[in-house]
Design an enzyme around this catalytic site. Structure first.
Site, short mmCIF file in Angstrom:
data_model
loop_
_atom_site.label_atom_id
_atom_site.label_comp_id
_atom_site.label_asym_id
_atom_site.label_seq_id
_atom_site.Cartn_x
_atom_site.Cartn_y
_atom_site.Cartn_z
N ASP A 171 0.81 -1.22 0.00
CA ASP A 171 0.00 0.00 0.00
C ASP A 171 0.84 1.28 0.00
O ASP A 171 0.33 2.37 -0.17
CB ASP A 171 -0.97 0.00 1.19
CG ASP A 171 -0.25 -0.03 2.54
OD1 ASP A 171 0.96 0.20 2.61
OD2 ASP A 171 -0.94 -0.30 3.55
N TYR A 263 10.17 4.37 2.39
CA TYR A 263 11.09 3.32 2.86
C TYR A 263 12.52 3.51 2.37
O TYR A 263 13.44 2.88 2.89
CB TYR A 263 10.57 1.93 2.47
CG TYR A 263 9.50 1.42 3.41
CD1 TYR A 263 9.83 0.62 4.49
CD2 TYR A 263 8.17 1.77 3.23
CE1 TYR A 263 8.85 0.17 5.36
CE2 TYR A 263 7.19 1.32 4.10
CZ TYR A 263 7.54 0.52 5.16
OH TYR A 263 6.57 0.07 6.03
P1 NAD Z 1 -0.96 -9.30 13.18
O1 NAD Z 1 0.06 -10.14 13.86
O2 NAD Z 1 -1.84 -8.42 13.97
O3 NAD Z 1 -1.92 -10.22 12.31
C1 NAD Z 1 -1.49 -11.28 11.57
C2 NAD Z 1 -2.39 -12.48 11.75
O4 NAD Z 1 -1.86 -13.54 10.95
C3 NAD Z 1 -2.45 -13.02 13.20
O5 NAD Z 1 -3.78 -13.12 13.64
C4 NAD Z 1 -1.79 -14.39 13.10
O6 NAD Z 1 -2.34 -15.35 13.96
C5 NAD Z 1 -2.03 -14.75 11.65
N1 NAD Z 1 -1.12 -15.76 11.12
C6 NAD Z 1 0.19 -15.94 11.38
N2 NAD Z 1 0.67 -16.98 10.69
C7 NAD Z 1 -0.37 -17.47 9.95
C8 NAD Z 1 -0.50 -18.54 9.04
N3 NAD Z 1 0.53 -19.33 8.74
N4 NAD Z 1 -1.71 -18.76 8.46
C9 NAD Z 1 -2.77 -17.98 8.78
N5 NAD Z 1 -2.70 -16.94 9.64
C10 NAD Z 1 -1.51 -16.69 10.22
O7 NAD Z 1 -0.16 -8.44 12.10
P2 NAD Z 1 -0.59 -7.10 11.37
O8 NAD Z 1 0.26 -6.00 11.90
O9 NAD Z 1 -2.04 -6.94 11.39
O10 NAD Z 1 -0.09 -7.38 9.89
C11 NAD Z 1 -0.59 -8.42 9.12
C12 NAD Z 1 0.23 -8.57 7.84
O11 NAD Z 1 -0.11 -7.57 6.89
C13 NAD Z 1 1.73 -8.45 8.05
O12 NAD Z 1 2.41 -9.36 7.21
C14 NAD Z 1 2.01 -7.05 7.61
O13 NAD Z 1 3.34 -6.87 7.27
C15 NAD Z 1 1.10 -6.98 6.41
N6 NAD Z 1 0.82 -5.66 5.87
C16 NAD Z 1 1.28 -5.40 4.64
C17 NAD Z 1 1.04 -4.20 4.05
C18 NAD Z 1 1.60 -3.95 2.69
O14 NAD Z 1 1.66 -2.84 2.26
N7 NAD Z 1 2.05 -4.95 1.95
C19 NAD Z 1 0.34 -3.22 4.72
C20 NAD Z 1 -0.13 -3.49 6.00
C21 NAD Z 1 0.10 -4.73 6.56
C1 G6P Z 2 3.11 0.34 5.35
C2 G6P Z 2 3.83 -0.66 4.52
C3 G6P Z 2 3.49 -2.05 4.95
C4 G6P Z 2 3.79 -2.23 6.40
C5 G6P Z 2 3.07 -1.20 7.20
C6 G6P Z 2 3.58 -1.28 8.62
O1 G6P Z 2 1.76 0.32 5.09
O2 G6P Z 2 3.55 -0.54 3.16
O3 G6P Z 2 4.22 -2.96 4.18
O4 G6P Z 2 3.38 -3.50 6.85
O5 G6P Z 2 3.33 0.08 6.72
O6 G6P Z 2 2.78 -0.54 9.39
P1 G6P Z 2 2.86 -0.61 10.97
O7 G6P Z 2 1.87 0.41 11.34
O8 G6P Z 2 2.49 -2.03 11.33
O9 G6P Z 2 4.25 -0.28 11.34
MN MN Z 3 4.34 -2.40 2.14
#
Ligand code: NAD
Ligand code: G6P
Ligand code: MN
Length: 441
Positions: A171, A263
């Protein structure tokens, strides 16, 4: 009109509430038949699931909603699987950040040593999960944004080379575009960016006005110099995010050619990032004390009250909206533009074909069509080739169970850059990740 079936992997994520609310708000643009949450942590997911039951009963009663820890139940008949798992959870994120910082190395969840530690955990779990998805839903679109997306994308490319329905998305580029719209006083949808890089390591070369074609980048540079740079939703952000966006101004003073992804700061100012981090209270701690607490408190409050009350007001969620827009582009063959992570194949002309790069793509029912940016100049090429080499070596380490390849990945990484330090931080992280990493020999 066809209605879609969607599964969210990582149903207990702190981002799921935003998705649930956005699915209600966007129900006309993206009508759902069925929504299933899947998580391996039953307790964590149950709170979000119960919140969802109340939300949908009040706001979207025709939706078939459920939550489960059973893969078959989760994936069968799915059109889209949204993946947001965090391997090892937030406590492991804290270790990914604390351990490098204890050695005066950048401590970040997706970049440097911490990013590579998270990368090895994620690759193990994501490959396993996507195989399970393919067992029950061979045709479903897999929209992955589990981090570190660059490393996960490289691993999924190798594991599923013929699978054209796996997309990796971040995102952050769009968040930067939205921030630009705040500065320019326009809608972010009026901006038409040109962008190249790797995930969490890229630059905007142009920011066109979609209506007139004018390149607004010169105007943006001036505005950033005068006003600094803020996230679009600055009022809702923790202090560390404001500092991160603020670094865009610093980057543009030193490298005024393009507008950077936030980043890039880790690659360009690692010493500043280390000096201004508290090794005992990093972003993971801030998230656990803030967003995670808030989300689960909101769930508990709604569950206890048995009704949503006024909790529907805070419905707009840029992150969820973005991911749903990506699904809409595919579902309705929109061929509109999104910044996505795709195999290079000439999009950045002077980079290797098999690099997973992040560029603007037209996206429709047949997947992304990347828009080429031609050759990039030496400075950017040097940074990207260095980083992509580190990421590829790390994925080699996974496939070959090779300590040596991991050591090379860590040594080459710009945020470590020293073989002795690389070995030390790799050994510390390997110890903490026992059973979660592939075995490195
Ligand atoms: P979080 O720990 O709150 O939530 C993650 C969930 O995944 C937990 O409930 C956990 O139990 C579950 N989980 C872990 N391993 C699993 C598996 N093998 N199968 C199914 N579920 C599993 O974390 P969060 O801060 O909410 O972030 C979630 C994910 O989203 C992270 O990987 C984060 O980096 C990603 N994210 C990516 C972007 C992006 O731009 N690409 C943006 C925001 C969040
Ligand atoms: C941005 C990035 C994500 C990352 C997130 C972390 O949205 O694109 O890849 O997971 O920030 O946010 P946080 O609030 O968990 O530090
Ligand atoms: Mn990202």
């Amino acid at each position: 009109m066809k209605k879609f079936n969607v599964c969210i992997v990582g149903g207990g994520s702190t981002f799921t509430l935003g998705f649930l609310k956005s699915f209600v708000r966007m129900r006309k643009e993206f009508p759902l038949q069925k929504l299933v949450l899947f998580d391996i942590d039953e307790k964590r997911q149950e709170l979000v699931g119960k919140f969802g039951e109340i939300l949908f009963k009040e706001q979207f009663p025709e939706l078939e909603f459920s939550y489960t820890t059973d893969a078959k139940e989760a994936y069968e008949d799915m059109d889209f699987v949204f993946m947001q798992m965090r391997s090892g959870g937030l406590p492991m994120r804290a270790k990914d950040e604390h351990i490098p910082l204890s050695m005066n190395l950048v401590g970040q969840e997706t970049c440097g040593a911490g990013g590579m530690a998270y990368g090895l955990r994620s690759v193990v779990d994501m490959i396993k999960a996507v195989h399970e998805i393919r067992k029950y839903a061979p045709e479903a679109w897999v929209l992955n944004y589990s981090n570190p997306a660059a490393i996960v994308a490289e691993a999924l490319r190798r594991e599923f080379p013929k699978d054209k329905r796996i997309l990796n998305i971040c995102d952050q580029p769009e968040n930067v575009v939205r921030s630009c719209s705040r500065l320019l006083g326009c809608s972010w949808e009026d901006l038409d960016p040109v962008y190249f890089g790797l995930n969490h390591n890229g630059w905007f070369t142009h920011m066109y006005d979609r209506n007139t074609g004018e390149d607004l980048l010169p105007k943006l540079k001036k505005l950033i110099k005068e006003n600094g740079f803020l996230p679009q939703d600055a009022e809702q952000r923790d202090p560390s995010w404001l500092d991160t966006y603020g670094m865009v101004e610093t980057m543009m003073n030193d490298f005024p050619e393009y507008l950077p992804n936030t980043y890039d700061q880790y690659y360009l100012y690692p010493e500043y990032k280390v000096a201004t981090s508290d090794p005992n209270f990093t972003r993971a701690d801030e998230v656990m004390a803030g967003r995670e607490k808030r989300v689960f408190a909101e769930c508990k409050e709604v569950i206890e009250a048995g009704t949503l009350g006024d909790k529907f007001d805070d419905i707009s969620d840029a992150h969820a909206e973005m991911m749903i827009e990506v699904a809409i582009a595919i579902a309705y063959n929109k061929n509109d533009r999104h910044i996505l992570i795709v195999e290079n194949n000439g999009a950045i002309a002077n980079m290797q074909d098999d690099a997973m790069v992040e560029v603007v793509c037209e996206l429709g029912a047949n997947g992304p069509r990347p828009m080429g940016v031609g050759n990039i100049s030496q400075f950017y090429l040097g940074l990207l080739v260095n980083q992509v080499s580190s990421e590829k070596l790390l994925v080699d380490a996974y496939y070959e169970n090779s300590y040596q390849k991991a050591l090379e990945a860590f040594t080459l990484n710009r945020l470590i850059n020293d073989a002795k330090k690389a070995r030390k931080v790799l050994d510390l992280l390997m110890e903490e990740n026992k059973g979660m990493w592939p075995e490195l020999r």
